[in-house]
Structure formats: structure tokens, C-alpha cells
Design a protein around this motif. Structure first.
Motif, mmCIF file in Angstrom:
data_model
loop_
_atom_site.group_PDB
_atom_site.id
_atom_site.type_symbol
_atom_site.label_atom_id
_atom_site.label_comp_id
_atom_site.label_asym_id
_atom_site.label_seq_id
_atom_site.Cartn_x
_atom_site.Cartn_y
_atom_site.Cartn_z
ATOM 1 N N ARG A 104 0.723 -1.080 -0.024
ATOM 2 C CA ARG A 104 -0.018 0.104 0.081
ATOM 3 C C ARG A 104 0.838 1.114 0.052
ATOM 4 O O ARG A 104 1.675 1.306 0.886
ATOM 5 C CB ARG A 104 -0.880 0.002 1.042
ATOM 6 C CG ARG A 104 -1.985 -1.006 1.209
ATOM 7 C CD ARG A 104 -3.218 -0.480 0.397
ATOM 8 N NE ARG A 104 -3.673 0.724 0.876
ATOM 9 C CZ ARG A 104 -4.388 1.470 0.008
ATOM 10 N NH1 ARG A 104 -4.534 1.392 -1.211
ATOM 11 N NH2 ARG A 104 -5.064 2.543 0.582
ATOM 12 N N ARG A 105 0.667 2.095 -1.073
ATOM 13 C CA ARG A 105 1.635 3.091 -1.047
ATOM 14 C C ARG A 105 0.564 4.164 -0.072
ATOM 15 O O ARG A 105 1.288 5.261 0.253
ATOM 16 C CB ARG A 105 1.560 3.728 -2.670
ATOM 17 C CG ARG A 105 2.583 5.069 -2.841
ATOM 18 C CD ARG A 105 2.730 5.515 -4.058
ATOM 19 N NE ARG A 105 3.086 4.123 -5.007
ATOM 20 C CZ ARG A 105 4.364 3.941 -5.028
ATOM 21 N NH1 ARG A 105 5.401 4.719 -4.589
ATOM 22 N NH2 ARG A 105 5.116 2.837 -5.891
ATOM 23 N N ASP A 106 -0.573 4.249 -0.334
ATOM 24 C CA ASP A 106 -1.575 5.263 0.393
ATOM 25 C C ASP A 106 -1.738 4.714 1.814
ATOM 26 O O ASP A 106 -1.468 3.673 2.139
ATOM 27 C CB ASP A 106 -2.875 5.329 -0.398
ATOM 28 C CG ASP A 106 -2.765 5.647 -1.711
ATOM 29 O OD1 ASP A 106 -1.987 6.813 -1.951
ATOM 30 O OD2 ASP A 106 -3.547 5.550 -2.673
ATOM 31 N N PRO A 107 -2.297 5.842 2.494
ATOM 32 C CA PRO A 107 -2.511 5.350 3.855
ATOM 33 C C PRO A 107 -3.474 4.289 3.926
ATOM 34 O O PRO A 107 -4.329 3.795 3.046
ATOM 35 C CB PRO A 107 -3.300 6.595 4.473
ATOM 36 C CG PRO A 107 -2.882 7.673 3.723
ATOM 37 C CD PRO A 107 -2.737 7.121 2.329
ATOM 38 N N SER A 108 -3.513 3.485 5.266
ATOM 39 C CA SER A 108 -4.354 2.255 5.630
ATOM 40 C C SER A 108 -4.754 2.306 6.971
ATOM 41 O O SER A 108 -4.073 2.919 7.806
ATOM 42 C CB SER A 108 -3.590 0.996 5.387
ATOM 43 O OG SER A 108 -2.857 0.651 4.116
ATOM 44 N N LEU A 109 -6.181 1.738 7.225
ATOM 45 C CA LEU A 109 -6.544 1.880 8.611
ATOM 46 C C LEU A 109 -6.761 0.311 8.923
ATOM 47 O O LEU A 109 -7.082 -0.531 8.078
ATOM 48 C CB LEU A 109 -7.885 2.532 8.547
ATOM 49 C CG LEU A 109 -8.180 3.889 8.389
ATOM 50 C CD1 LEU A 109 -9.569 4.520 8.227
ATOM 51 C CD2 LEU A 109 -7.424 4.676 9.566
#
Length: 343
Positions: A187-192
Motif C-alpha cells: 500500500r502506497r496510500d494510507p491504511s486503517l
């Protein structure tokens, strides 16, 4: 052991609105691996220390044939993170240390059951944060384990420091991890994670003027040649919003720059207050000494309640931080547990 779809509860493409990071009532961060172990450190308002008396090993030189053992220190970093919201708790690993067995040995001596972890987050691909995966996978008998990484974590890297031999860093293998039973999540973007209670920043924008990254001798293999790799773009951090207190930020090395990381966490969450900063800040060595003063000044303006830097922070930066935060700063050590509770 959950699979990857269970581990990442929400994938986030940040568009400027705050992400839906749910506040937690408690976070516990146990440092499983750090550069040092100090059995004489005292407990503090938020931090408990591991001394002696919990673990022993056979040793014929002593009466009774045994001796007490402490924890292991090495040039690496690993933390066990447990968050609680109401009565629900989730535990994950953030980095795994340097050597294959250090993290699992320290966990055993601390009485920590690593079978309870829901997955692993790697702050970046450097081997002093990923080497303990081998021991963990042995312990778990190759059971399916979610591992969240930035897509550039597989980058081949080397150092060419003046006066030293060229050193190519061990490079993490995606194929090997899959063969060992890991469910790799890129994941390059944020993750929750953890029912939207834990935020992994993903790639951190570089916005400050003084956090310039790694020196020229840190290089990456790109397009068939070695190039200066200042950014270590796979560097990411873990963030929790502690109810009524503010953000708790956990870094591995902080290659993105600790202020860049904190600012990104603030932008992502819409929460301005920094309650605690824990982990490596990569301010050690002459290449980073010019960064120490502006970093400390910028952090002082945020007035965190707990500052627990370790691993690659460096002794000069530790001294400066201890001076600037006489009540908030605590030295890091393998076996330290920071417990923070919401208001």
C-alpha cells in the motif's frame, strides 16, 4: 491468524478530508528490540521497565546451575502495539528487529505470546527492521501472516561511506515471504487497521526545509544503476488518536523526517495535538547533526507529553531532546512498555 482482508480494515485514498480514524481508549507500546537493554532504568509515569528476575538460563558457574538473563539489544527496532477501544483489543507488530531470533527471544523472556498478533507492519525495507521475520515465521510454524508494506520495500540498496567498504544491504524478498506463508499487502496510500483504530501513514510527503534525508553514500539500484537514495520513500509510520489526548506517533527510523511524519499525521487525521512520539528519529551521525536543532525546536512547539526516541536517534540528539523535554523525554530500551490512556 487473520488473512490480509481482515488485517487492513479500510484502504484510504486521501483527498484532503480527515480519514475516519476512530479514537482509542488505550495504547500500549512494548519495545521488543532496541539498540540497548538497560536493566537499571526506573519506571516512569507512562513507562514500565523490564529488569531482572523473569527469565533464567542454565549456567554451571553459579550455585544452583542457573543465572538470570535480561533482554537482548542490537542495532534494530521492533515494537508490539496493542490498542483498546472499549473492551476490544488488537495487537500487531511494528517492525521485527535485525537478527532472526532477537525479537522472539525477547518476547519469550517478557512472557509475550506472539501468536496473538494480527499481523505485521514494516516501517521500511532496511534489514535492521525486517530481519526478525524469519524467527517469527518459525515460531508461528509458517501460518498465514499478513504483512503490510510500502511497494518500494523491495528496493535494492547499498552504502558507500567514505573510508568504508561498499556494503550492500540485505534486500527483502517478496517471493520468499510468500513462500514462508506471508500474505503481503502493498500500500502506497494510507491504511486503517484494527477496525479503523490504527492508521499507517503510507508514503510521507517531504515538506520541511531542513529534513533532507539520507546522505549521498546511501544508494538504490534503479533502472540498472546505483543512484543516491535520500528519501527512502518506503518509510511509513503508525498513528493512533488517543481519546481526549491527541496523536500517538510510532516511527521505525523516521527516514521521512519526524516533522514531515507528524505533519502528515495531522493532515490525515485533522488532529493537531501530538501526545506522544516513540521510535527511531534517525538523527545520529555527522550527516544529521545539522538537523538536530531545528527538529528539536519544531517538536518543542508541539509540546508532546511523552518523547521516547530510540534506535537510530543518536546520542547527540538524545541529549538535545532530554534537555528540551525534561519531563517528557524517556530513554528507550528493549523491554520498555509505554502505556497511554485516553481522557
Amino acid at each position: 491468524m487473520p488473512d490480509s482482508t481482515d488485517f487492513v480494515s479500510t484502504e484510504v485514498t486521501f483527498s484532503g478530508d480527515p480519514v475516519a480514524l476512530r479514537p482509542v481508549d488505550e495504547i500500549r507500546i512494548t519495545t521488543l528490540v532496541d539498540n540497548v537493554y538497560d536493566g537499571l532504568l526506573e519506571d516512569g509515569p507512562f513507562t514500565t521497565r523490564e529488569t531482572f528476575g523473569r527469565a533464567s538460563e542454565p549456567s554451571p558457574q553459579f550455585e544452583g546451575g542457573r543465572t538470570e538473563v535480561g533482554l537482548l539489544g542490537e542495532h534494530g527496532f521492533s515494537s508490539l502495539v496493542t490498542v483498546r477501544r472499549g473492551t476490544e483489543e488488537t495487537t500487531l507488530l511494528f517492525d521485527t528487529g535485525l537478527a532472526p531470533r532477537t525479537m522472539v527471544t525477547n518476547a519469550e523472556r517478557l512472557g509475550v505470546d506472539l501468536h496473538a498478533v494480527t499481523g505485521v507492519v514494516l516501517s521500511h525495507g532496511h534489514f535492521d527492521h525486517t530481519g526478525g521475520l524469519a524467527g517469527l515465521l518459525d515460531l508461528l510454524d509458517r501460518r498465514r501472516l499478513p504483512v503490510l508494506v510500502h511497494p518500494s520495500v523491495w528496493t535494492r540498496r547499498r552504502t558507500t561511506a567514505p573510508g568504508q567498504a561498499v556494503f550492500e544491504l540485505p534486500t527483502l524478498s517478496k517471493t520468499a515471504l510468500a513462500d514462508e506463508g506471508c500474505a503481503v499487502i502493498e500500500r502506497r496510500d494510507p491504511s486503517l487497521l484494527a477496525d479503523d483504530c490504527v492508521l499507517i501513514t503510507g508514503e510521507v510527503p517531504r515538506t520541511t526545509e531542513f529534513e533532507k534525508g539520507m546522505p549521498p553514500f546511501h544508494q538504490a539500484w534503479v533502472d540498472g544503476a546505483w543512484h543516491h537514495d535520500p528519501a527512502v520513500i518506503d518509510d511509513q509510520a503508525l498513528v493512533v488518536n488517543l481519546r481526549g489526548q491527541g496523536l500517538v506517533v510510532l516511527t521505525g527510523c523516521g527516514h521521512a523526517g519526524v516533522l514531515n511524519i507528524v505533519k502528515h499525521a495531522q493532515r490525515l487525521t485533522g488532529v493537531e495535538r501530538l501526545h506522544a512520539l516513540v521510535g527511531g528519529l534517525h538523527l545520529g551521525g555527522r550527516s544529521f547533526e545539522p538537523t538536530i536543532a531545528p527538529t528539536v525546536a519544531a517538536l518543542a512547539a508541539l509540546s508532546p507529553t511523552l518523547v521516547a526516541p530510540g534506535h537510530c536517534t543518536g546520542w547527540r540528539a538524545q541529549q538535545a531532546l532530554a534537555t528540551a523535554f525534561p519531563a517528557a523525554w524517556v530513554p528507550s530500551s528493549s523491554g520498555s512498555t509505554h502505556r497511554l490512556v485516553g481522557a
